[in-house]
Design a protein around this motif. Sequence first.
Motif, PDB file in Angstrom:
ATOM      1  N   ARG A  25      42.766  39.183  35.024  1.00 50.32           N
ATOM      2  CA  ARG A  25      41.391  38.833  35.411  1.00 50.32           C
ATOM      3  C   ARG A  25      40.740  37.960  34.343  1.00 50.32           C
ATOM      4  O   ARG A  25      40.917  38.177  33.157  1.00 50.32           O
ATOM      5  N   SER A  62      36.833  35.260  40.709  1.00 52.69           N
ATOM      6  CA  SER A  62      37.664  35.797  41.781  1.00 52.69           C
ATOM      7  C   SER A  62      39.120  35.474  41.464  1.00 52.69           C
ATOM      8  O   SER A  62      39.439  34.418  40.925  1.00 52.69           O
ATOM      9  N   SER A  63      40.003  36.437  41.775  1.00 49.95           N
ATOM     10  CA  SER A  63      41.429  36.222  41.515  1.00 49.95           C
ATOM     11  C   SER A  63      42.251  37.205  42.326  1.00 49.95           C
ATOM     12  O   SER A  63      41.825  38.340  42.554  1.00 49.95           O
ATOM     13  N   GLN A  66      40.708  39.343  44.876  1.00 49.07           N
ATOM     14  CA  GLN A  66      39.508  40.083  44.475  1.00 49.07           C
ATOM     15  C   GLN A  66      38.351  39.101  44.364  1.00 49.07           C
ATOM     16  O   GLN A  66      38.483  38.032  43.779  1.00 49.07           O
ATOM     17  N   ALA A  67      37.226  39.470  44.912  1.00 50.45           N
ATOM     18  CA  ALA A  67      36.035  38.623  44.836  1.00 50.45           C
ATOM     19  C   ALA A  67      35.459  38.671  43.421  1.00 50.45           C
ATOM     20  O   ALA A  67      35.624  39.655  42.705  1.00 50.45           O
ATOM     21  N   LYS A  69      32.635  39.113  40.606  1.00 46.90           N
ATOM     22  CA  LYS A  69      31.519  40.058  40.564  1.00 46.90           C
ATOM     23  C   LYS A  69      30.862  40.056  39.192  1.00 46.90           C
ATOM     24  O   LYS A  69      31.418  39.543  38.224  1.00 46.90           O
ATOM     25  N   GLN A 117      34.533  51.062  34.701  1.00 48.90           N
ATOM     26  CA  GLN A 117      34.555  49.931  35.631  1.00 48.90           C
ATOM     27  C   GLN A 117      34.476  48.578  34.917  1.00 48.90           C
ATOM     28  O   GLN A 117      34.640  47.536  35.541  1.00 48.90           O
TER      29      GLN A 117
END
Length: 128
Positions: A25, A62-63, A66-67, A69, A117
């Motif tokens: 990410r 995004s990758s 996955q959007a 955020k 998270q």
Amino acid sequence: MGKTFGQIDTQLESELTRFGHSSKRTGNRLVVYPALSYGFERSWGFVRPKLGWHYTRYDLDSSAGQAGKQLQRSLPVFSLDSGLYFDRQTSLFGESMQQTLEPRLYYVRIPAKDQSQLPNFDTSENDF
């Protein structure tokens, strides 16, 4: 960066970092840490309370389906730094000198907060 107004010290630390990787990410991280401290200084010792706010914001790209955020974390930070000075004249091998003992107590309080998270950009695998 900091400025002093009498015995009150202001401080502002900030950092903007871009994290990129070919298979993990990627994103940006902004860290801002303003703080105020007050110094009680005497010939026998000191007490320095400090209050700050540690703010972190992540803008993740995004990758892999996955959007992108945005995540953020805000934590108050309190610390108390204190110490005493004990001096005495002494001699060693006929030489006059001053012996100093400076015990210190440092306390930091940062409340616990779930950060599971948030991305962990600052670690890597151990090498041999």
